[in-house]
Write a protein that holds these residues in place. Structure first.
Motif, PDB file in Angstrom:
ATOM      1  N   UNK A 144      63.014  46.159  19.652  1.00  0.00           N
ATOM      2  CA  UNK A 144      62.746  47.436  18.971  1.00  0.00           C
ATOM      3  C   UNK A 144      63.823  48.453  19.340  1.00  0.00           C
ATOM      4  N   UNK A 145      64.101  48.598  20.647  1.00  0.00           N
ATOM      5  CA  UNK A 145      65.117  49.569  21.077  1.00  0.00           C
ATOM      6  C   UNK A 145      66.517  49.144  20.658  1.00  0.00           C
ATOM      7  N   UNK A 146      66.786  47.836  20.616  1.00  0.00           N
ATOM      8  CA  UNK A 146      68.088  47.353  20.149  1.00  0.00           C
ATOM      9  C   UNK A 146      68.292  47.751  18.682  1.00  0.00           C
ATOM     10  N   UNK A 147      67.284  47.527  17.865  1.00  0.00           N
ATOM     11  CA  UNK A 147      67.388  47.871  16.436  1.00  0.00           C
ATOM     12  C   UNK A 147      67.503  49.379  16.233  1.00  0.00           C
ATOM     13  N   UNK A 148      66.764  50.150  17.007  1.00  0.00           N
ATOM     14  CA  UNK A 148      66.875  51.612  16.911  1.00  0.00           C
ATOM     15  C   UNK A 148      68.279  52.076  17.306  1.00  0.00           C
ATOM     16  N   UNK A 149      68.835  51.467  18.342  1.00  0.00           N
ATOM     17  CA  UNK A 149      70.180  51.822  18.790  1.00  0.00           C
ATOM     18  C   UNK A 149      71.195  51.530  17.699  1.00  0.00           C
ATOM     19  N   UNK A 150      71.079  50.384  17.058  1.00  0.00           N
ATOM     20  CA  UNK A 150      71.997  50.039  15.975  1.00  0.00           C
ATOM     21  C   UNK A 150      71.880  51.054  14.844  1.00  0.00           C
ATOM     22  N   UNK A 151      70.653  51.358  14.437  1.00  0.00           N
ATOM     23  CA  UNK A 151      70.445  52.271  13.312  1.00  0.00           C
ATOM     24  C   UNK A 151      70.967  53.670  13.618  1.00  0.00           C
ATOM     25  N   UNK A 152      70.622  54.220  14.776  1.00  0.00           N
ATOM     26  CA  UNK A 152      71.052  55.573  15.121  1.00  0.00           C
ATOM     27  C   UNK A 152      72.508  55.619  15.572  1.00  0.00           C
ATOM     28  N   UNK A 153      72.969  54.550  16.203  1.00  0.00           N
ATOM     29  CA  UNK A 153      74.305  54.546  16.795  1.00  0.00           C
ATOM     30  C   UNK A 153      75.446  54.412  15.809  1.00  0.00           C
ATOM     31  N   UNK A 154      75.156  53.987  14.594  1.00  0.00           N
ATOM     32  CA  UNK A 154      76.234  53.824  13.603  1.00  0.00           C
ATOM     33  C   UNK A 154      77.043  55.102  13.433  1.00  0.00           C
ATOM     34  N   UNK A 155      76.360  56.230  13.393  1.00  0.00           N
ATOM     35  CA  UNK A 155      77.069  57.493  13.171  1.00  0.00           C
ATOM     36  C   UNK A 155      77.949  57.876  14.360  1.00  0.00           C
ATOM     37  N   UNK A 156      77.715  57.271  15.516  1.00  0.00           N
ATOM     38  CA  UNK A 156      78.559  57.510  16.686  1.00  0.00           C
ATOM     39  C   UNK A 156      79.712  56.512  16.785  1.00  0.00           C
ATOM     40  N   UNK A 157      79.621  55.450  15.998  1.00  0.00           N
ATOM     41  CA  UNK A 157      80.645  54.411  16.069  1.00  0.00           C
ATOM     42  C   UNK A 157      80.200  53.155  16.783  1.00  0.00           C
ATOM     43  N   UNK A 158      78.905  53.021  17.038  1.00  0.00           N
ATOM     44  CA  UNK A 158      78.377  51.792  17.626  1.00  0.00           C
ATOM     45  C   UNK A 158      78.130  50.817  16.483  1.00  0.00           C
ATOM     46  N   UNK A 159      78.834  49.704  16.506  1.00  0.00           N
ATOM     47  CA  UNK A 159      78.805  48.770  15.377  1.00  0.00           C
ATOM     48  C   UNK A 159      77.893  47.573  15.601  1.00  0.00           C
TER      49      UNK A 159
END
Length: 160
Positions: free
Chosen positions: A22-37
Motif C-alpha cells: 500500500x505504501x509502495x503504491x502511494x509513494x509511486x503515485x505521489x512521488x511522480x511529481x518529485x521525479x520518483x519513477x
C-alpha cells in the motif's frame, strides 16, 4: 530517481506484505511529481553458512552486488542515525536534487549487516534502537519514504 529496497529474506504474503505494498503504491503515485519513477523490492535468500560472521559476509557481498553504479546506498542498522521524518525527507530531497539515479535501502538478515555494508553506505539509518521483525521494518521504512514524499509535497498526510 528510482527507489529500491534490497532485503535478505522473503516476506510471506500477509498483513505486513499488504501494508508494505500500500505504501509502495502511494509513494509511486505521489512521488511522480518529485521525479520518483519506480519503487521496487528485491529479496535475496538468507545465507546458509555455519557462523554469523560468514553469513554476514555472504549476505553483504550479495546485497552490495545488487546496488547499481552511482546509486546511493542506505543501510538500515539499529546502530545507525535516528532521524525525524522531516530529517529523512531532507535526505530524500538532497538525493533528488543531486541527481542520484537510485537510492537502494539495504536490509540485512537475522544476523545483521557485515561491516562492508555499513562502510559502503552514504547513510546508516536506524528505525529506532529496538530490533524489529523484518516484515515490520519493511513497512516502517516504506511508510517513512511515503511520509517523506508527502512532506516534500506539502501534502496534509504529515501533520507535525
Amino acid at each position: 530517481m528510482r527507489l529500491s529496497l534490497i532485503a535478505i529474506g522473503r516476506q510471506k504474503r500477509g498483513p505486513e506484505y499488504e501494508l508494505f505494498d500500500i505504501y509502495r503504491k502511494r509513494t509511486i503515485a505521489q512521488g511522480r511529481s518529485l521525479g520518483i519513477t519506480a519503487v521496487s523490492l528485491k529479496e535475496l535468500p538468507e545465507a546458509a553458512a555455519g557462523s554469523p560472521a560468514l553469513r554476514q559476509d555472504d549476505e553483504a557481498q550479495r546485497l552490495l552486488q545488487q546496488v547499481p553504479d552511482r546509486a546511493v546506498a542506505v543501510t538500515l542498522d539499529e546502530r545507525g542515525r535516528e532521524l525525524t521524518s522531516e530529517g529523512f525527507a531532507e535526505y530524500l530531497k538532497a538525493w533528488l536534487e543531486g541527481g542520484a539515479p537510485e537510492v537502494s535501502f539495504l536490509l540485512g538478515g537475522p544476523d545483521g549487516h557485515g561491516q562492508q555494508v555499513r562502510d559502503a553506505a552514504k547513510l546508516v539509518l536506524a528505525l529506532g534502537r529496538m530490533t524489529w521483525p523484518h516484515g515490520l521494518a519493511r513497512v516502517l521504512l516504506m511508510e517513512q519514504i511515503y511520509r517523506s514524499v508527502t512532506i516534500l509535497l506539502n501534502h496534509p498526510y504529515h501533520r507535525a
